[in-house]
Design an enzyme around this catalytic site. Structure first.
Site, PDB file in Angstrom:
ATOM      1  N   GLU A 174      -7.206   0.336  -4.502  1.00  0.00           N
ATOM      2  CA  GLU A 174      -7.213   0.168  -3.046  1.00  0.00           C
ATOM      3  C   GLU A 174      -8.538  -0.401  -2.522  1.00  0.00           C
ATOM      4  O   GLU A 174      -8.515  -1.311  -1.671  1.00  0.00           O
ATOM      5  CB  GLU A 174      -6.867   1.500  -2.372  1.00  0.00           C
TER       6      GLU A 174
ATOM      7  N   ASP B  99       0.882  -1.172   0.000  1.00  0.00           N
ATOM      8  CA  ASP B  99       0.000   0.000   0.000  1.00  0.00           C
ATOM      9  C   ASP B  99       0.917   1.218   0.000  1.00  0.00           C
ATOM     10  O   ASP B  99       1.514   1.565   1.020  1.00  0.00           O
ATOM     11  CB  ASP B  99      -0.899  -0.030   1.243  1.00  0.00           C
TER      12      ASP B  99
ATOM     13  N   LYS C  56       2.795  11.337  -3.285  1.00  0.00           N
ATOM     14  CA  LYS C  56       1.775  10.653  -4.089  1.00  0.00           C
ATOM     15  C   LYS C  56       0.823  11.653  -4.750  1.00  0.00           C
ATOM     16  O   LYS C  56       0.275  11.395  -5.820  1.00  0.00           O
ATOM     17  CB  LYS C  56       0.995   9.693  -3.196  1.00  0.00           C
TER      18      LYS C  56
ATOM     19  N   ASP D 249     -13.032   4.876   1.523  1.00  0.00           N
ATOM     20  CA  ASP D 249     -11.613   4.986   1.888  1.00  0.00           C
ATOM     21  C   ASP D 249     -11.219   6.458   2.031  1.00  0.00           C
ATOM     22  O   ASP D 249     -11.075   7.173   1.042  1.00  0.00           O
ATOM     23  CB  ASP D 249     -10.757   4.302   0.814  1.00  0.00           C
TER      24      ASP D 249
HETATM   25  P1  ADP Z   1      -3.043   7.307   3.166  1.00  0.00           P
HETATM   26  O1  ADP Z   1      -3.776   6.142   2.596  1.00  0.00           O
HETATM   27  O2  ADP Z   1      -3.393   8.608   2.505  1.00  0.00           O
HETATM   28  O3  ADP Z   1      -1.573   7.101   3.287  1.00  0.00           O
HETATM   29  P2  ADP Z   1      -3.811   6.510   5.824  1.00  0.00           P
HETATM   30  O4  ADP Z   1      -4.866   5.533   5.551  1.00  0.00           O
HETATM   31  O5  ADP Z   1      -2.522   6.019   6.367  1.00  0.00           O
HETATM   32  O6  ADP Z   1      -3.585   7.492   4.623  1.00  0.00           O
HETATM   33  O7  ADP Z   1      -4.438   7.591   6.793  1.00  0.00           O
HETATM   34  C1  ADP Z   1      -3.676   8.634   7.242  1.00  0.00           C
HETATM   35  C2  ADP Z   1      -4.588   9.649   7.823  1.00  0.00           C
HETATM   36  O8  ADP Z   1      -5.307   9.069   8.926  1.00  0.00           O
HETATM   37  C3  ADP Z   1      -3.843  10.844   8.370  1.00  0.00           C
HETATM   38  O9  ADP Z   1      -4.491  12.034   7.951  1.00  0.00           O
HETATM   39  C4  ADP Z   1      -3.957  10.633   9.858  1.00  0.00           C
HETATM   40  O10 ADP Z   1      -3.907  11.869  10.548  1.00  0.00           O
HETATM   41  C5  ADP Z   1      -5.316   9.987   9.977  1.00  0.00           C
HETATM   42  N1  ADP Z   1      -5.517   9.292  11.241  1.00  0.00           N
HETATM   43  C6  ADP Z   1      -4.733   8.325  11.806  1.00  0.00           C
HETATM   44  N2  ADP Z   1      -5.242   7.962  12.991  1.00  0.00           N
HETATM   45  C7  ADP Z   1      -6.364   8.697  13.187  1.00  0.00           C
HETATM   46  C8  ADP Z   1      -7.341   8.790  14.225  1.00  0.00           C
HETATM   47  N3  ADP Z   1      -7.254   8.046  15.326  1.00  0.00           N
HETATM   48  N4  ADP Z   1      -8.363   9.671  14.081  1.00  0.00           N
HETATM   49  C9  ADP Z   1      -8.460  10.417  12.971  1.00  0.00           C
HETATM   50  N5  ADP Z   1      -7.586  10.393  11.979  1.00  0.00           N
HETATM   51  C10 ADP Z   1      -6.550   9.539  12.068  1.00  0.00           C
HETATM   52 MG    MG Z   2      -4.641   4.601   1.875  1.00  0.00          MG
END
Ligand code: ADP
Ligand code: MG
Length: 618
Positions: free
Chosen positions: A186, A23, A86, A210
């Site tokens: 995804e 991912d 990205k 997502d």
């Molecule tokens: P991406 O797929 O874009 O890499 P992720 O699925 O890893 O993203 O999600 C990252 C996002 O999730 C970030 O904006 C992070 O701040 C948010 N995030 C992580 N934990 C929490 C939480 N407990 N509550 C709200 N947002 C969260």
């Molecule tokens: Mg993601």
């Protein structure tokens, strides 16, 4: 089960190389594999954690850091620390300009149409190279943790990635030394992680929501006979948890009466505020109030205020869900399951609103950060031939086509067509003796190509000189399982052929895919009438061209009186063309047609008739 083979020469036991699932996220990236028990498992390279922040830091001595170590430098060294790369993959400066303040590193802005480049010190990097560094780190962590070489991978991308972005992801994999077996959406991976569809008897319709750090996707999937079919996709590639953070930062700026420009000019301060805002957001998932500070700036916010701030963003995602349902031709009650993906779905308001829209509890058992990588590992397992009963079908989110005369978009593969997909159409020339044909490939829903995204352009050369309308040029689009487009042109009479590897000449325009769809709906009426005028005008111009050539070449077969009358009719047609009144154009075309038809018949010459029919490319 990991397969084991024996090297007959040495007698040693070799583990067949593992295909990992990756991912590659905007915010975090991670890698997963199928463990010897046959279960998907995320890789945690000793003590380094599962999530690898998608951050690359360049040190002055030339050392490159990736992940948590790189993230440490976001505040002290923003110019040399690249995050959210990205968002830049497959894009031009023109595309990202509205959001340029988001990036605290140097993005080259002198060539706004080409794919962006990033300047670090006196070096230039493409987003592909930077993503490649992240993938290389993931590959090395996997190799270290699994103690085996890792050379093959499945990499996931948001459903809304266009061909250029998918190609860029694949290239990044190549740079990291990975053979990218498949680029998978995804949401498709996420549903696999939930085991949905693994039982061939299961029949379900799933919505995958997502919301990550930088992108939002919703997909409606249908699972039947062990086959996944994506009924529709929707989303916004510039909407995610980062926007929640920014909303909090703006709130604090207002609360503390800070100068907005001063803050954004102070890169260290804006980074520090951004990180503090994320901390607050995460705290507010479980608390009602957050109290903190950056330097001497108090940073407090309540959950109620936070929810008010992000409500418009969450509503936007709900609107996308409604669009996806509409495109799939489904009502809310027909959705059997709603799968939550992405870290931002932990925000209670998000869960509540999604659950409310779909009128049922959401699936959130699997860690939303890991679910995509786990599904990618399952997809890798399927590709390794371990789960033969499963076949994945995807759809293309935007129509693909070519430019025809008058700058019109001619769609060859329509939006939401199943992937892989093959389609073609026949075209002809508009000018006598035309030996080259320019083929411009576009993506989008608008009727005029100038409103769409140009993906590529090439010339079919060496068409033997023939009268206009004689060449038969077959243009075939082949959209492979990764959503990558190949365009082939063949002139059938001569066999002249051009199999062109389509290389995107432009990145995305600044408009988001969602915006493109909205625009196409809002402008549908105007577009259609404009298209009709252009088509009429093109037809009229071709008619004039053909008839004038005909009269020039075939004087002996047409009486002087007929020549005079024909010319008078052509003058009338020219006036109609200038007026832009399509009904009048059609009427005059018809008159010329009627009057000149006997000439063609008389000569048994099909040229004129053919030319008047075939669609031509300039
Ligand atoms: P991406 O797929 O874009 O890499 P992720 O699925 O890893 O993203 O999600 C990252 C996002 O999730 C970030 O904006 C992070 O701040 C948010 N995030 C992580 N934990 C929490 C939480 N407990 N509550 C709200 N947002 C969260
Ligand atoms: Mg993601």
């Amino acid at each position: 089960m990991a397969k084991v083979s024996i090297n007959l020469a040495t007698g040693s036991v070799q583990k067949e190389d593992i295909i990992v699932g990756i991912d590659l996220g905007t915010t975090n990236s991670l890698v997963a594999f199928i463990n010897p028990e046959g279960n998907p498992q995320v890789i945690n390279d000793t003590g380094k954690g599962v999530l690898v922040p998608s951050v690359v830091h360049f040190q002055s001595n030339g050392t490159v850091l990736v992940g948590n170590e790189a993230k440490e430098f976001l505040i002290p060294d923003p110019q040399n620390t690249i995050f959210s790369v990205k968002r830049l993959l497959g894009r031009s400066y023109h595309d990202i300009e509205p959001n340029k303040d988001f990036f605290s590193y140097k993005i080259i802005d002198n060539d706004i149409e080409s794919l962006v480049k990033i300047k670090v010190g006196d070096q230039f990097f493409t987003p592909i190279e930077l993503s490649g560094l992240i993938l290389k780190e993931l590959k090395e962590r996997a190799e270290h943790a699994l103690k085996t070489p890792v050379n093959r991978a499945v990499i996931t991308v948001p459903a809304y990635f266009n061909d250029s972005q998918r190609q860029a992801t694949r290239d990044a994999g190549k740079l990291a030394g990975l053979d990218v077996l498949r680029i998978v959406n995804e949401p498709t991976a996420a549903s696999l992680a939930y085991g949905i569809g693994l039982n061939p008897d299961e029949e379900k319709i799933i919505a995958v929501y997502d919301l990550g750090g930088g992108t939002f996707d919703v997909s409606i999937l249908k699972i039947q006979n062990g086959i996944f079919e994506v009924l529709s996709t929707n989303g916004n590639t510039f909407l995610g948890g980062d926007d929640f953070d920014q909303a909090i930062v703006h709130y604090w700026i207002e609360q503390n009466r800070l100068d907005k420009t001063e803050v954004s000019n102070d890169q260290e301060l804006s980074q520090a505020l951004r990180l503090k805002a994320e901390e607050a957001k995460i705290a507010l998932t479980t608390q009602n109030i957050f109290n903190g500070a950056v330097n001497d700036i108090p940073c407090a916010i309540s959950r109620i205020t936070f929810e008010e701030l992000i409500l418009p963003k969450v509503e936007q995602t709900i609107g996308c869900c409604a669009n996806a349902l509409r495109d799939a031709g489904l009502g809310v009650d027909e959705i059997d399951e709603v799968v939550m993906v992405g870290g931002s779905t932990r925000t209670p308001l998000v869960k509540e609103m999604v659950s409310e829209l779909f009128n049922k509890p959401v699936q959130d058992k699997i860690n939303p950060d890991e679910v995509v990588a786990l599904g990618a590992a399952i997809q890798a397992d399927i590709l390794a031939g371990n789960r033969k009963d499963i076949l994945l079908l995807d759809v293309t989110p935007l129509s693909l086509g070519i430019e025809t005369m008058g700058g019109l978009m001619d769609i060859i593969i329509p939006r939401n067509a199943k992937v892989p997909s093959k389609a073609g159409r026949q075209y002809t020339t508009s000018i006598d003796g035309q030996v080259n044909m320019k083929i411009s490939v576009y993506q989008g829903e608008r009727d005029l190509v100038k409103e769409n995204r140009k993906l590529a352009e090439f010339d079919l050369k060496g068409i033997p000189a023939m009268p206009a309308g004689f060449p038969k040029v077959d243009i075939n689009f082949l959209l492979n399982a990764d959503g990558i487009l190949k365009v082939q042109a063949v002139e059938l009479r001569s066999g002249v052929k051009q199999e062109v590897e389509v290389k995107p000449t432009y990145g995305l325009t600044d408009q988001e895919v969602e915006q493109m769809l909205i625009d196409s709906i809002q402008n549908a009426k105007g577009d259609v009438s404009q298209r009709m005028v252009i088509e009429a005008r093109t037809e009229g111009e071709q008619m004039i061209y053909t008839v004038e050539r005909f009269l020039e070449k075939n004087k002996q077969y047409v009486s002087p009186a007929e020549v005079t009358d024909t010319k008078a009719l052509l003058e009338k047609l020219k006036l109609a063309l200038a007026s832009g009144d399509k009904d009048s154009i059609h009427k005059n075309i018809e008159e010329v047609n009627e009057f000149t038809r006997p000439f063609a018949e008389r000569l048994m010459d099909q040229a004129i008739a053919t030319a008047m029919k075939g669609k031509a490319i300039e």
